[in-house]
Each structure stands twice: as C-alpha cells, then as structure tokens.
Design an enzyme around this catalytic site. Structure first.
Site, PDB file in Angstrom:
ATOM      1  N   GLY A   1       0.829  -1.193   0.000  1.00  0.00           N
ATOM      2  CA  GLY A   1       0.000   0.000   0.000  1.00  0.00           C
ATOM      3  C   GLY A   1       0.864   1.244   0.000  1.00  0.00           C
ATOM      4  O   GLY A   1       2.056   1.182   0.345  1.00  0.00           O
TER       5      GLY A   1
ATOM      6  N   GLN B   1       2.923  10.039   1.289  1.00  0.00           N
ATOM      7  CA  GLN B   1       4.222   9.351   1.298  1.00  0.00           C
ATOM      8  C   GLN B   1       5.050   9.679   0.054  1.00  0.00           C
ATOM      9  O   GLN B   1       6.245   9.388   0.028  1.00  0.00           O
ATOM     10  CB  GLN B   1       4.025   7.836   1.361  1.00  0.00           C
ATOM     11  CG  GLN B   1       3.529   7.337   2.697  1.00  0.00           C
ATOM     12  CD  GLN B   1       3.430   5.821   2.679  1.00  0.00           C
ATOM     13  OE1 GLN B   1       2.450   5.272   2.207  1.00  0.00           O
ATOM     14  NE2 GLN B   1       4.457   5.155   3.164  1.00  0.00           N
TER      15      GLN B   1
ATOM     16  N   CYS C   1       6.381  -0.093   7.168  1.00  0.00           N
ATOM     17  CA  CYS C   1       5.930   1.032   6.348  1.00  0.00           C
ATOM     18  C   CYS C   1       7.064   1.442   5.422  1.00  0.00           C
ATOM     19  O   CYS C   1       8.216   1.502   5.853  1.00  0.00           O
ATOM     20  CB  CYS C   1       5.528   2.192   7.260  1.00  0.00           C
ATOM     21  SG  CYS C   1       4.990   3.656   6.364  1.00  0.00           S
ATOM     22  N   LEU C   2       6.737   1.740   4.174  1.00  0.00           N
ATOM     23  CA  LEU C   2       7.774   2.151   3.218  1.00  0.00           C
ATOM     24  C   LEU C   2       8.466   3.443   3.658  1.00  0.00           C
ATOM     25  O   LEU C   2       9.573   3.729   3.230  1.00  0.00           O
ATOM     26  CB  LEU C   2       7.173   2.335   1.823  1.00  0.00           C
ATOM     27  CG  LEU C   2       6.666   1.066   1.125  1.00  0.00           C
ATOM     28  CD1 LEU C   2       6.044   1.415  -0.220  1.00  0.00           C
ATOM     29  CD2 LEU C   2       7.768   0.042   0.952  1.00  0.00           C
TER      30      LEU C   2
ATOM     31  N   HIS D   1      -4.042   1.098   7.624  1.00  0.00           N
ATOM     32  CA  HIS D   1      -2.716   1.715   7.579  1.00  0.00           C
ATOM     33  C   HIS D   1      -2.696   2.908   6.603  1.00  0.00           C
ATOM     34  O   HIS D   1      -2.209   3.987   6.942  1.00  0.00           O
ATOM     35  CB  HIS D   1      -1.696   0.647   7.163  1.00  0.00           C
ATOM     36  CG  HIS D   1      -0.282   1.117   7.084  1.00  0.00           C
ATOM     37  ND1 HIS D   1       0.689   0.701   7.977  1.00  0.00           N
ATOM     38  CD2 HIS D   1       0.353   1.952   6.228  1.00  0.00           C
ATOM     39  CE1 HIS D   1       1.844   1.280   7.657  1.00  0.00           C
ATOM     40  NE2 HIS D   1       1.667   2.031   6.595  1.00  0.00           N
ATOM     41  N   GLU D   2      -3.244   2.712   5.400  1.00  0.00           N
ATOM     42  CA  GLU D   2      -3.172   3.772   4.387  1.00  0.00           C
ATOM     43  C   GLU D   2      -4.102   4.933   4.718  1.00  0.00           C
ATOM     44  O   GLU D   2      -3.763   6.094   4.492  1.00  0.00           O
ATOM     45  CB  GLU D   2      -3.485   3.221   2.996  1.00  0.00           C
ATOM     46  CG  GLU D   2      -2.563   2.099   2.519  1.00  0.00           C
ATOM     47  CD  GLU D   2      -1.080   2.344   2.741  1.00  0.00           C
ATOM     48  OE1 GLU D   2      -0.646   3.510   2.678  1.00  0.00           O
ATOM     49  OE2 GLU D   2      -0.349   1.372   3.005  1.00  0.00           O
TER      50      GLU D   2
ATOM     51  N   HIS E   1      -2.451   7.047   7.175  1.00  0.00           N
ATOM     52  CA  HIS E   1      -1.455   7.933   6.542  1.00  0.00           C
ATOM     53  C   HIS E   1      -2.115   9.238   6.099  1.00  0.00           C
ATOM     54  O   HIS E   1      -1.572  10.319   6.295  1.00  0.00           O
ATOM     55  CB  HIS E   1      -0.858   7.272   5.297  1.00  0.00           C
ATOM     56  CG  HIS E   1       0.386   6.483   5.552  1.00  0.00           C
ATOM     57  ND1 HIS E   1       1.500   7.013   6.166  1.00  0.00           N
ATOM     58  CD2 HIS E   1       0.715   5.209   5.228  1.00  0.00           C
ATOM     59  CE1 HIS E   1       2.454   6.082   6.219  1.00  0.00           C
ATOM     60  NE2 HIS E   1       2.007   4.978   5.658  1.00  0.00           N
TER      61      HIS E   1
END
Ligand code: NI
Length: 199
Positions: free
Chosen positions: A46, A51, A90-91, A133-134, A137
């Site tokens: 995701g 991000q 997380c990226l 999660h997204e 963000h």
C-alpha cells in the site's frame, strides 16, 4: 508512468492531514498510476499520497492475492470491529517493523478514479490491515501510533513492505537510519521530532 520518491520519517508531510479530492482529474489518475508503480517497485502492499509528497486523499493497495491494485480516492473507514495484533512495517520507515493493534473487520468507502463510490469489506486479512494503515497515513498517523503497549520497533534486515508481512523479495531498500539507530529512536523522532498537524 514514473517512480516517485518515497518520503521517510521524520519528513513532516507524513504527519499532516491530506486534503479531500474535489474533482478527480487526469493528474489524479496519473498520480495513482505512479503510486501503484512505486508501491510495486518497493514490494509494498500500500501507499498513500503524502508518502510521495502530495497532500491529497488518494491511496493505493495491492496485497499478494489481488490481481490489480485498488485505488481509493477520499477513502474512509465506515465500520470496524474487533481487535488483533499484527506485525506491520511502512515504506516510510524502511528497515523496521513493529507489532500493532488493528481491527479484525473493516469496511471502507471511497471513490474510484471515475469518481464512482464503492465499498470494500475485509476481515482478518492483510487487506483489512492495509486499509487502516493507508487511511491513517492520509490523516497524518503512522503505524507507530498503534504499537502494542510496551513494545517498540525492531530492525529487520530486508524488505520494507508497507502495511505488513511477506514482502521479502530479496531487495534491500533500506535507505533509513544508520547503524546503532534503535527502532525506538526512529519512532521517537518520527512522532515527536516534527510538528504535527492539529487535525
Ligand atoms: Ni505506510
């Protein structure tokens, strides 16, 4: 299509709330396509627009069992139920993971790239976890806010999959903290090293 640069903690944009998309335009469609490409390149499941430097409410999700990426414009969690402990990464926090509390059952509502509303239901799955999660963000919330009490982040050697588990493709995308950086330091910097949006 193009690969986008992923913002890493403590970049302040990660802690700001993204704006609602008014009209879905060609730029949004292009951004979504680039986000999907970037997510796949980094073996994530995701990615949220902040991000990659855009404060707009757009997220993409693709778990290994999905044939195509799901693009969510203005997504919201409209129902959640139950609680579970899951491992997450997380990226934007490469090289680290932690145990977090997530919902068991999630229903999200969003628009697609044609501004058509749709709902997604997910239960006990990576998809349920990735949706939470997204959408977090887009509200400026990082997974470190959901760590199981008295636990911190831990360093992992490979992979930086967004959302959770099973990203290991052998690539090492660890652009993050240097040696001797404990997960807790990263967490602390991420949460308190920048000004947070009031929302
Ligand atoms: Ni993330």
């Amino acid at each position: 299509m193009a690969l986008l640069k992923i913002r890493l903690v403590p970049d302040p944009i990660l802690f700001r709330k993204a704006r609602k998309v008014g009209k879905v335009t060609a730029q949004h469609r292009r951004l979504a396509a680039d986000m999907v490409e970037t997510m796949i390149e980094h073996s994530g499941v995701g990615l949220a627009a902040n991000q990659v430097g855009y404060l707009e409410r757009i997220a993409v999700v693709q778990t290994p069992d999905m044939e195509e990426a799901l693009v969510l414009v203005n997504p919201e969690i409209v129902r959640k139920e139950g609680q579970r402990e899951v491992e997450e990464g997380c990226l934007s926090v490469p090289g680290y993971r932690g145990m977090v509390l997530r919902s068991e059952k999630v229903r999200a509502r969003a628009l697609d790239l044609n501004a058509k509303p749709f709902k997604v239901d997910a239960e006990g799955s990576l998809l349920a976890q990735a949706l939470e999660h997204e959408i977090d963000h887009l509200n400026g919330i990082m997974y470190m806010d959901h760590l199981v009490a008295h636990t911190g982040l831990y360093k992992v050697e490979e992979g930086d999959g967004d959302g959770a588990g099973g990203d290991g493709d052998g690539h090492n995308h660890n652009h993050g903290g240097g040696k001797g950086d404990s997960g807790f330091d990263v967490w602390h910097r991420g949460l308190h090293g920048v000004e947070r949006d009031g929302g």
